[in-house]
Design an enzyme around this catalytic site. Structure first.
Site, PDB file in Angstrom:
ATOM      1  N   ASP A  29     -50.593 -36.773 -44.448  1.00  0.00           N
ATOM      2  CA  ASP A  29     -50.703 -36.911 -42.994  1.00  0.00           C
ATOM      3  C   ASP A  29     -51.864 -37.844 -42.668  1.00  0.00           C
ATOM      4  O   ASP A  29     -52.925 -37.784 -43.281  1.00  0.00           O
ATOM      5  CB  ASP A  29     -50.927 -35.538 -42.351  1.00  0.00           C
ATOM      6  N   ILE A  30     -51.646 -38.708 -41.673  1.00  0.00           N
ATOM      7  CA  ILE A  30     -52.656 -39.707 -41.313  1.00  0.00           C
ATOM      8  C   ILE A  30     -53.876 -39.057 -40.652  1.00  0.00           C
ATOM      9  O   ILE A  30     -54.973 -39.636 -40.666  1.00  0.00           O
ATOM     10  CB  ILE A  30     -52.034 -40.786 -40.385  1.00  0.00           C
ATOM     11  N   ASN A  86     -43.086 -27.726 -36.429  1.00  0.00           N
ATOM     12  CA  ASN A  86     -43.143 -27.648 -34.977  1.00  0.00           C
ATOM     13  C   ASN A  86     -41.803 -28.103 -34.400  1.00  0.00           C
ATOM     14  O   ASN A  86     -41.176 -29.021 -34.939  1.00  0.00           O
ATOM     15  CB  ASN A  86     -44.257 -28.561 -34.449  1.00  0.00           C
ATOM     16  N   GLU A  94     -44.525 -33.815 -32.215  1.00  0.00           N
ATOM     17  CA  GLU A  94     -44.835 -35.165 -31.723  1.00  0.00           C
ATOM     18  C   GLU A  94     -43.929 -36.222 -32.325  1.00  0.00           C
ATOM     19  O   GLU A  94     -43.639 -37.233 -31.683  1.00  0.00           O
ATOM     20  CB  GLU A  94     -46.301 -35.513 -32.015  1.00  0.00           C
ATOM     21  N   VAL A  95     -43.521 -36.016 -33.567  1.00  0.00           N
ATOM     22  CA  VAL A  95     -42.635 -36.979 -34.226  1.00  0.00           C
ATOM     23  C   VAL A  95     -41.272 -36.311 -34.394  1.00  0.00           C
ATOM     24  O   VAL A  95     -41.150 -35.273 -35.053  1.00  0.00           O
ATOM     25  CB  VAL A  95     -43.195 -37.427 -35.589  1.00  0.00           C
ATOM     26  N   HIS A  99     -39.829 -32.322 -40.127  1.00  0.00           N
ATOM     27  CA  HIS A  99     -40.819 -32.362 -41.216  1.00  0.00           C
ATOM     28  C   HIS A  99     -41.488 -31.005 -41.360  1.00  0.00           C
ATOM     29  O   HIS A  99     -41.626 -30.253 -40.404  1.00  0.00           O
ATOM     30  CB  HIS A  99     -41.879 -33.438 -40.981  1.00  0.00           C
ATOM     31  N   HIS A 101     -45.164 -29.452 -42.464  1.00  0.00           N
ATOM     32  CA  HIS A 101     -46.572 -29.680 -42.769  1.00  0.00           C
ATOM     33  C   HIS A 101     -46.932 -28.750 -43.926  1.00  0.00           C
ATOM     34  O   HIS A 101     -46.776 -27.523 -43.798  1.00  0.00           O
ATOM     35  CB  HIS A 101     -47.468 -29.318 -41.585  1.00  0.00           C
TER      36      HIS A 101
HETATM   37  P1  5GP Z   1     -45.780 -32.922 -35.372  1.00  0.00           P
HETATM   38  O1  5GP Z   1     -46.800 -32.777 -34.269  1.00  0.00           O
HETATM   39  O2  5GP Z   1     -44.602 -33.750 -34.930  1.00  0.00           O
HETATM   40  O3  5GP Z   1     -45.384 -31.632 -35.996  1.00  0.00           O
HETATM   41  O4  5GP Z   1     -46.517 -33.684 -36.530  1.00  0.00           O
HETATM   42  C1  5GP Z   1     -46.544 -35.077 -36.664  1.00  0.00           C
HETATM   43  C2  5GP Z   1     -47.593 -35.418 -37.698  1.00  0.00           C
HETATM   44  O5  5GP Z   1     -47.395 -36.767 -38.086  1.00  0.00           O
HETATM   45  C3  5GP Z   1     -49.030 -35.312 -37.175  1.00  0.00           C
HETATM   46  O6  5GP Z   1     -49.750 -34.381 -37.984  1.00  0.00           O
HETATM   47  C4  5GP Z   1     -49.574 -36.735 -37.300  1.00  0.00           C
HETATM   48  O7  5GP Z   1     -50.920 -36.777 -37.705  1.00  0.00           O
HETATM   49  C5  5GP Z   1     -48.638 -37.361 -38.336  1.00  0.00           C
HETATM   50  N1  5GP Z   1     -48.448 -38.785 -38.173  1.00  0.00           N
HETATM   51  C6  5GP Z   1     -48.160 -39.441 -37.023  1.00  0.00           C
HETATM   52  N2  5GP Z   1     -48.027 -40.769 -37.249  1.00  0.00           N
HETATM   53  C7  5GP Z   1     -48.217 -40.937 -38.585  1.00  0.00           C
HETATM   54  C8  5GP Z   1     -48.213 -42.102 -39.434  1.00  0.00           C
HETATM   55  O8  5GP Z   1     -47.989 -43.228 -39.000  1.00  0.00           O
HETATM   56  N3  5GP Z   1     -48.454 -41.896 -40.754  1.00  0.00           N
HETATM   57  C9  5GP Z   1     -48.692 -40.644 -41.271  1.00  0.00           C
HETATM   58  N4  5GP Z   1     -48.929 -40.573 -42.584  1.00  0.00           N
HETATM   59  N5  5GP Z   1     -48.716 -39.540 -40.503  1.00  0.00           N
HETATM   60  C10 5GP Z   1     -48.491 -39.680 -39.177  1.00  0.00           C
END
Ligand code: 5GP
Length: 112
Positions: A29-30, A86, A94-95, A99, A101
């Site tokens: 994760d970034i 999530n 957010e994405v 996925h 985590h």
């Molecule tokens: P969500 O909130 O959708 O469950 O998690 C999305 C995750 O993707 C977040 O923890 C965020 O830090 C990670 N993320 C978003 N953009 C990128 C990216 O460009 N590269 C990587 N490696 N992780 C990302």
């Protein structure tokens, strides 16, 4: 719709990839929320948990097998770790590419 994770899967943008199979990709994760924070994604574009169909059953199994493999490789299988998905607004997604985590390397606190 394609997200940033599809670009990572297609190697159009960089990521630190830690594991890959025919159906699954795992990368760091970034913005890590724990000492170890890996995202495990299906190569198939599935936006949310709500979009999983019966034909995706093997893919979801592959994702958990990947998690178990990575946890062992990173040496956190025995001490333990947390796996989170999530979903949509209230879940904090957010994405919109399914996925898991994989969070580890410290003792986790409260769930919410
Ligand atoms: P969500 O909130 O959708 O469950 O998690 C999305 C995750 O993707 C977040 O923890 C965020 O830090 C990670 N993320 C978003 N953009 C990128 C990216 O460009 N590269 C990587 N490696 N992780 C990302």
């Amino acid at each position: 719709m394609a997200t940033i994770f599809t670009k990572i899967i297609n190697r159009e943008i960089p990521a630190t990839i830690v594991y890959e199979t025919d159906t699954v990709l795992a990368f760091k994760d970034i913005a890590p929320a724990a000492p170890i924070h890996i995202l495990v994604v299906p190569k198939k574009e599935i936006p949310t948990i709500n979009d999983i169909t019966p034909e995706d059953k093997n893919i979801i199994g592959d994702m958990y097998l990947a998690i178990a493999h990575i946890a062992k490789e990173l040496g956190i299988a025995e001490q333990g770790y947390r796996v989170i998905t999530n979903c949509n607004e209230y879940g904090g997604q957010e994405v919109f590419h399914l996925h898991f985590h994989l969070l580890g390397g410290k003792k986790m606190g409260a769930l919410v």
